[in-house]
Design a protein around this motif. Structure first.
Motif, PDB file in Angstrom:
ATOM      1  N   ARG A   4       0.847  -1.186   0.000  1.00 23.98           N
ATOM      2  CA  ARG A   4       0.000   0.000   0.000  1.00 23.98           C
ATOM      3  C   ARG A   4       0.880   1.232   0.000  1.00 23.98           C
ATOM      4  O   ARG A   4       1.984   1.233   0.527  1.00 23.98           O
ATOM      5  CB  ARG A   4      -0.898   0.008   1.225  1.00 23.98           C
ATOM      6  N   ARG A   6       1.934   4.665   1.381  1.00 18.60           N
ATOM      7  CA  ARG A   6       1.757   5.332   2.673  1.00 18.60           C
ATOM      8  C   ARG A   6       1.031   6.648   2.492  1.00 18.60           C
ATOM      9  O   ARG A   6       1.333   7.417   1.599  1.00 18.60           O
ATOM     10  CB  ARG A   6       3.122   5.587   3.313  1.00 18.60           C
ATOM     11  N   GLY A   7       0.038   6.894   3.337  1.00 22.25           N
ATOM     12  CA  GLY A   7      -0.665   8.158   3.291  1.00 22.25           C
ATOM     13  C   GLY A   7      -1.670   8.276   2.156  1.00 22.25           C
ATOM     14  O   GLY A   7      -2.303   9.309   1.992  1.00 22.25           O
ATOM     15  N   ARG A   8      -1.801   7.233   1.339  1.00 24.68           N
ATOM     16  CA  ARG A   8      -2.784   7.265   0.248  1.00 24.68           C
ATOM     17  C   ARG A   8      -3.674   6.033   0.362  1.00 24.68           C
ATOM     18  O   ARG A   8      -3.576   5.095  -0.414  1.00 24.68           O
ATOM     19  CB  ARG A   8      -2.062   7.252  -1.112  1.00 24.68           C
ATOM     20  N   PRO A   9      -4.539   6.026   1.363  1.00 29.43           N
ATOM     21  CA  PRO A   9      -5.285   4.801   1.675  1.00 29.43           C
ATOM     22  C   PRO A   9      -6.239   4.367   0.563  1.00 29.43           C
ATOM     23  O   PRO A   9      -6.619   3.206   0.499  1.00 29.43           O
ATOM     24  CB  PRO A   9      -6.063   5.168   2.941  1.00 29.43           C
TER      25      PRO A   9
END
Lengths: 375, 298
Positions: A4, A6-9
């Motif tokens: 994933r 990070r910070g871009r869910p």
């Protein structure tokens, strides 16, 4: 590959992530919160309300089943009451006790609950082939006929059902040695009857909701949607219509059978007239008002429709022209108000919010997601 | 043999009620491609209007029935305008479910009117029986068969020869093309519902004029017209009439002979015999006896 960012869910890097059970962090958090809150409800709410919620959650299992066949696979079924009845009587005969009028085998829940589902599913398998030959409204009327034939059979099989006006008791609810019909200390907690039943219903609902969601997001579920959207096109891209339509009916009937057995185990005494056309319409109302082809919608709808009796009772307290008995006083009795609410709600939701309670939820969510912008 | 003929006669007259209702279903289906589950309620409402005009206000039977038909037709049009017109172009399944909602609401309201007693209309000399060779039939049933015959012939002539009938046939064939020819499709929908409401009112009147009258449970009768239209084929007018009569006759024959021939089917099997017949017919002919086959286009 499945990493994933990070910070871009909301960025998904694989198909598996997109199709995951809870595919956004918000969904993960809110679902966990909802489950935790649900487990705390029995300690905060009065017993009579708990019973309403318990029956609502059990109905939700059946509503999820109906949503599989009608919502996802697009096969209109007015015959859900028949399958629920089959489940209820299978459960009652296998799990209930013999008395003067009716037979019962007194088997444990590990036998009667699966059996109730399986018997209903087999009936669904038998109806399936007819569904393959028929389309749309023809199917609706044939499944309607099923309810009437079922009603006749339930009335006549007196040694199994007790017959009209008499009825019989549902099976005893004993799981892991804990009797759901009694109060007492369980695992250090002093639980009343209603609290035990609520927790049991919640566990079953979670199991069947996950099962339903998994069916819906798997290949089978996508085949169902393809059939619903355009069956000719589905056949062209290689979906076996016969197989999947029969599967849809069998799965939906399994859910219905489980609901029937559990519901009337909680209710206690029931009679054949419970499984009429009105029950089928109630289940249709659940998925239409809740949200077609969504699992959470089916649950919301089921709990809402099950509480309708209670809601109209509350309305009757407020409005003077609604009488609280079934007599002729006042403009409407509580039962008539409840029935009229079904009708009006079905019409209003279909005209103004076809996506049901789920649609309202989506709009609320999107408003805050996009805030302060309107899109 | 007399039993058999008597059963046929009874079934024929009961079947006339089913045929009237089935014609209503077919009217609505042909015009809008929707099966109206509101027909039971329209039957009860129409019958109650006739009851009110005759038994409460003291008008003669035929005048009361005529007024009842008009009121039934108006109720049908109101239902179409309020509940179905806003949903034009939505999936037919949605529309069918809406009619279920309408049915529930109308029936609750009429149950308030009915109360606990049954509402019976006095038919002039209704219980006098005409007897031919051991087979007898009441005046009231003769009236029913006569009215049904007149209604069916009038409808057939209307569709065959009038301009409006032609417009309705064109709309049934293809709505967009009909619209392009200057036909007011909305008016056709309203008319179809009005005709269906009127036919249901005739059926309701004769249900009320029967021995049992209209009770809170009488609406079940109208659902038996559903197997009738399925047997006849959803979009066939003559299919509706033949299906309705067939359902009536099968029901009467089962009521007469099933207790002796096949007692294991249980008491009152005749009430569900129409549905059993429907299953058999559908397994052989999925679109009914006279229905048009759906053609699949990719």
């Amino acid at each position: 590959m499945t990493s994933r960012l990070r910070g871009r869910p909301l960025v998904r890097t694989s198909y598996a992530q997109d199709m995951a059970l809870l595919n956004t962090p918000a969904k993960r958090r809110s679902t966990i919160a909802l489950i935790v809150v649900s487990f705390l409800i029995p300690f905060m709410v009065t017993d009579d309300l708990l019973l309403v919620l318990t029956l609502g959650m059990i109905s939700a299992v059946g509503a999820i089943g109906l949503n599989l066949v009608t919502g996802y696979a697009g096969q209109v079924s007015l015959g859900h009451a028949f399958f629920i009845g089959l489940g209820a009587y299978t459960g009652a005969v296998l799990g209930g006790d013999t008395d003067a009028a009716v037979t019962g085998y007194g088997l444990p829940i590990y036998v009667w609950l699966p059996a109730a589902g399986v018997v209903a599913a087999v009936a669904g398998l038998l109806v399936g082939p007819i569904a393959v030959r028929l389309r749309g409204l023809y199917l609706a009327i044939v499944t309607l006929g099923l309810v009437f034939l079922g009603d006749h059979i339930f009335r006549e099989a007196r040694t199994l059902t007790g017959g009209p006006g008499v009825g019989r008791r549902g099976p005893d609810l004993v799981i892991f040695g804990i009797d759901m019909g009694e109060s007492g200390v369980v695992l250090g907690l002093d639980l009343a009857r209603e609290q035990r039943q609520f927790l049991m219903a919640l566990v079953f609902l979670i199991i069947f909701a996950v099962l339903g969601r998994n069916i819906a997001r798997s290949g089978v579920g996508r085949a169902f949607s393809a059939i619903r959207d355009r069956d000719v096109a589905a056949a062209v891209i290689g979906v076996d219509l016969t197989k999947y339509k029969v599967m849809a009916f069998a799965m939906s009937s399994f859910f219905a059978g489980v609901t029937g057995a559990l519901y009337y185990a909680v209710v206690g005494v029931f009679e054949p007239s419970a499984f009429g056309l009105l029950l089928s319409v109630q289940y249709l109302a659940m998925i239409l008002i809740g949200g077609v082809a969504t699992i959470s919608g089916a649950i919301m709808g089921a709990i809402f429709i099950s509480s309708l009796g209670r809601i109209s009772g509350e309305i009757a307290h407020v409005l003077p022209f609604i009488s609280e008995s079934s007599g002729s006083g006042g403009l409407l009795s509580v039962f008539q108000l409840e029935a009229i609410l079904y009708g009006v709600l079905i019409i209003v939701f279909l005209i103004f919010e076809p996506r049901g309670l789920f649609g309202i939820w989506t709009r609320v969510r999107n408003y805050w997601k996009g805030w302060p912008f309107s899109y | 043999m007399t039993d058999f003929l008597q059963a046929i006669v009874n079934g024929f007259s009961q079947g006339s009620i089913y045929a009237l209702l089935a014609l209503g279903y077919v009217m609505i289906y042909k015009a809008t491609r929707v099966i109206s589950f509101a027909q039971p309620a329209l039957m009860i409402v129409g019958g109650l209007f006739s009851y009110h005009f005759t038994s409460e206000l003291g008008l003669p039977f035929w005048v009361g029935m005529a007024l009842g038909i008009v009121c039934g037709a108006v109720v049908g049009m109101i239902v179409e305008r309020l509940a179905l017109r806003p949903m034009l172009g939505k999936p037919v399944f949605t529309l069918a479910i809406i009619t279920i909602g309408v049915d529930i609401v109308l029936r609750i309201i009429s149950n308030r009117y009915i109360g606990v007693q049954s509402r019976i209309i006095d038919y002039p000399n209704g219980s006098d029986r005409v007897s031919v060779g051991g087979v007898s039939i009441s005046q009231q049933r003769i009236g029913l068969i006569a009215v049904t015959t007149v209604a069916v012939i009038a409808l057939a002539l209307f569709f065959r020869y009038s301009r409006t009938g032609l417009a309705m046939r064109a709309t049934a064939l293809d709505q967009e093309t009909a619209l392009a020819q200057g036909i007011r499709v909305g008016a056709v929908f309203a008319l179809a519902w009005a005709i269906a409401g009127g036919l249901a009112a005739i059926a309701g009147t004769f249900v009320a004029a029967g021995n049992a009258g209209i009770e809170q449970t009488s609406w079940i009768i109208a659902l038996k017209a559903l197997p009738a239209i399925i047997i006849g084929g959803l979009d066939s007018v003559q299919g509706a009439v033949i299906g309705g009569l067939a359902v009536g006759i099968v029901e009467a024959l089962t009521a007469t002979f099933q207790p002796d021939v096949a007692p294991w089917l249980g008491a009152n099997f005749s009430l569900v015999a129409p549905y059993a017949l429907m299953f058999v017919v559908l397994l052989v002919r999925p679109y009914g006896l006279f229905g048009t086959k759906e053609v699949e286009r990719v």
